[in-house]
Write a protein that holds these residues in place. Structure first.
Motif, mmCIF file in Angstrom:
data_model
loop_
_atom_site.group_PDB
_atom_site.id
_atom_site.type_symbol
_atom_site.label_atom_id
_atom_site.label_comp_id
_atom_site.label_asym_id
_atom_site.label_seq_id
_atom_site.Cartn_x
_atom_site.Cartn_y
_atom_site.Cartn_z
ATOM 1 N N GLY A 103 0.830 -1.200 0.000
ATOM 2 C CA GLY A 103 0.000 0.000 0.000
ATOM 3 C C GLY A 103 0.861 1.246 0.000
ATOM 4 O O GLY A 103 2.075 1.179 0.234
ATOM 5 N N THR A 104 0.221 2.373 -0.259
ATOM 6 C CA THR A 104 0.933 3.651 -0.304
ATOM 7 C C THR A 104 0.073 4.737 0.314
ATOM 8 O O THR A 104 -1.127 4.836 0.023
ATOM 9 N N LEU A 105 0.698 5.570 1.147
ATOM 10 C CA LEU A 105 0.047 6.709 1.783
ATOM 11 C C LEU A 105 0.837 7.959 1.411
ATOM 12 O O LEU A 105 2.018 8.066 1.743
ATOM 13 N N LEU A 106 0.187 8.897 0.736
ATOM 14 C CA LEU A 106 0.845 10.113 0.274
ATOM 15 C C LEU A 106 0.116 11.333 0.825
ATOM 16 O O LEU A 106 -1.113 11.404 0.768
ATOM 17 N N PHE A 107 0.886 12.310 1.336
ATOM 18 C CA PHE A 107 0.301 13.480 1.977
ATOM 19 C C PHE A 107 0.945 14.738 1.397
ATOM 20 O O PHE A 107 2.163 14.818 1.259
ATOM 21 N N THR A 108 0.124 15.736 1.114
ATOM 22 C CA THR A 108 0.588 16.930 0.420
ATOM 23 C C THR A 108 0.471 18.160 1.297
ATOM 24 O O THR A 108 -0.546 18.366 1.980
ATOM 25 N N THR A 109 1.521 19.004 1.281
ATOM 26 C CA THR A 109 1.462 20.330 1.899
ATOM 27 C C THR A 109 2.178 21.311 0.977
ATOM 28 O O THR A 109 2.822 20.918 0.006
ATOM 29 N N GLY A 113 9.969 -1.464 5.795
ATOM 30 C CA GLY A 113 10.101 -2.914 5.779
ATOM 31 C C GLY A 113 8.793 -3.674 5.812
ATOM 32 O O GLY A 113 8.799 -4.905 5.712
ATOM 33 N N THR A 114 7.658 -2.962 5.939
ATOM 34 C CA THR A 114 6.356 -3.639 6.000
ATOM 35 C C THR A 114 5.716 -3.796 4.631
ATOM 36 O O THR A 114 4.702 -4.493 4.497
ATOM 37 N N GLY A 115 6.252 -3.117 3.613
ATOM 38 C CA GLY A 115 5.618 -3.117 2.298
ATOM 39 C C GLY A 115 4.707 -1.934 2.074
ATOM 40 O O GLY A 115 4.205 -1.736 0.966
ATOM 41 N N VAL A 116 4.478 -1.130 3.123
ATOM 42 C CA VAL A 116 3.629 0.060 3.005
ATOM 43 C C VAL A 116 4.517 1.294 2.874
ATOM 44 O O VAL A 116 5.341 1.561 3.753
ATOM 45 N N GLN A 117 4.349 2.020 1.790
ATOM 46 C CA GLN A 117 5.110 3.245 1.551
ATOM 47 C C GLN A 117 4.349 4.447 2.099
ATOM 48 O O GLN A 117 3.134 4.556 1.935
ATOM 49 N N VAL A 118 5.066 5.346 2.763
ATOM 50 C CA VAL A 118 4.493 6.598 3.270
ATOM 51 C C VAL A 118 5.418 7.730 2.840
ATOM 52 O O VAL A 118 6.638 7.642 3.027
ATOM 53 N N ALA A 119 4.837 8.787 2.273
ATOM 54 C CA ALA A 119 5.685 9.892 1.820
ATOM 55 C C ALA A 119 4.940 11.219 1.880
ATOM 56 O O ALA A 119 3.719 11.280 1.753
ATOM 57 N N HIS A 120 5.737 12.264 2.054
ATOM 58 C CA HIS A 120 5.245 13.638 2.084
ATOM 59 C C HIS A 120 5.672 14.347 0.812
ATOM 60 O O HIS A 120 6.825 14.249 0.397
ATOM 61 N N VAL A 121 4.725 15.064 0.193
ATOM 62 C CA VAL A 121 5.020 15.885 -0.986
ATOM 63 C C VAL A 121 4.850 17.349 -0.592
ATOM 64 O O VAL A 121 3.762 17.768 -0.183
ATOM 65 N N ALA A 122 5.934 18.116 -0.690
ATOM 66 C CA ALA A 122 5.895 19.556 -0.413
ATOM 67 C C ALA A 122 5.952 20.292 -1.753
ATOM 68 O O ALA A 122 6.900 20.104 -2.518
#
Length: 224
Positions: free
Chosen positions: A133-139, A173-182
């Motif tokens: 899975g992937t979690l992406l957050f924008t500011t 390491g869990t397979g879940v990507q989390v990232a912040h986009v500025a």
């Protein structure tokens, strides 16, 4: 088919991220306050051959936001990518650091950080279980390099950035990507005369890159 849920989707960035994923075979769950506007966006995507559905919710109404994401997961059979980028618009009065009171920050904290946390809580358990899975957050880029004129907004954005990067570390390491986009540009039209401006279609590919080829990256700053 895989699904992306876009929270705070609008006619600019959100509507660019949707076809970026849609053209790669993703269904799109559209989440924002106004059902009529969401239906229009869904129709526009359908005209491009992309399956999309509307799930109205205000990010300040946390039970409604959680239910919208659960309904989207039921409708599409799961959520593989969450993109969180609601825009506060004119609801927040901008303040400088010296003039900022706690109440000046509170709305933006509710809108940016607390909404993001609840949205994540709605989808993360299934992603953990699947190991993907992937979690992406924008500011805006003021979360990284604050601007005195919008100190209260920057403070909440910085809190969100901190939490996102920390979540990236936790889920490594869990397979879940989390990232912040500025985003260090105005989107579509200049907010300030002379400030760098990019079209949504120029920005949206970074969301695909973070999901596919840059899964070890916790943050990306978009600049021209």
């Amino acid at each position: 088919m895989p699904t992306i849920a876009i929270v705070g989707v609008g006619p600019q960035l959100g509507l660019a991220v949707a076809p970026t994923y849609g053209t790669h075979g993703y269904d799109v769950a559209l989440i924002a306050r106004n059902r009529a506007k969401l239906e229009v966006l869904a129709s526009e995507l359908a005209a491009e051959g992309i399956t999309a559905a509307a799930f109205p919710a205000d990010v300040l109404d946390r039970p409604a936001l959680t239910q919208a994401l659960k309904s989207a997961a039921t409708h599409f059979g799961g959520i593989d990518v969450l993109e969180y980028s609601p825009v506060g618009g004119l609801q927040t009065v901008m303040t400088t650091p010296g003039a900022t009171k706690p109440v000046d920050v509170q709305h933006e904290m509710e809108f940016q950080l607390y909404g993001a946390i609840d949205a994540t809580r709605a989808v993360l358990p299934a992603m953990r279980e699947a190991g993907a899975g992937t979690l992406l957050f924008t500011t805006g880029a003021g979360s990284v390099d604050p601007v005195p004129q919008v100190a209260n907004v920057n403070a909440a954005a910085a809190a969100l950035r901190n939490w996102v990067i920390n979540l990236h570390k936790e889920l490594d390491g869990t397979g879940v990507q989390v990232a912040h986009v500025a985003i260090n540009v105005s989107i579509g039209t200049p907010a300030i005369p002379g400030f760098p401006t990019a079209q949504p279609e120029e920005i949206s590919p970074v969301y695909w890159d973070l999901h596919t080829t840059k899964r070890d990256q916790a943050e990306l700053v978009f600049s021209l």
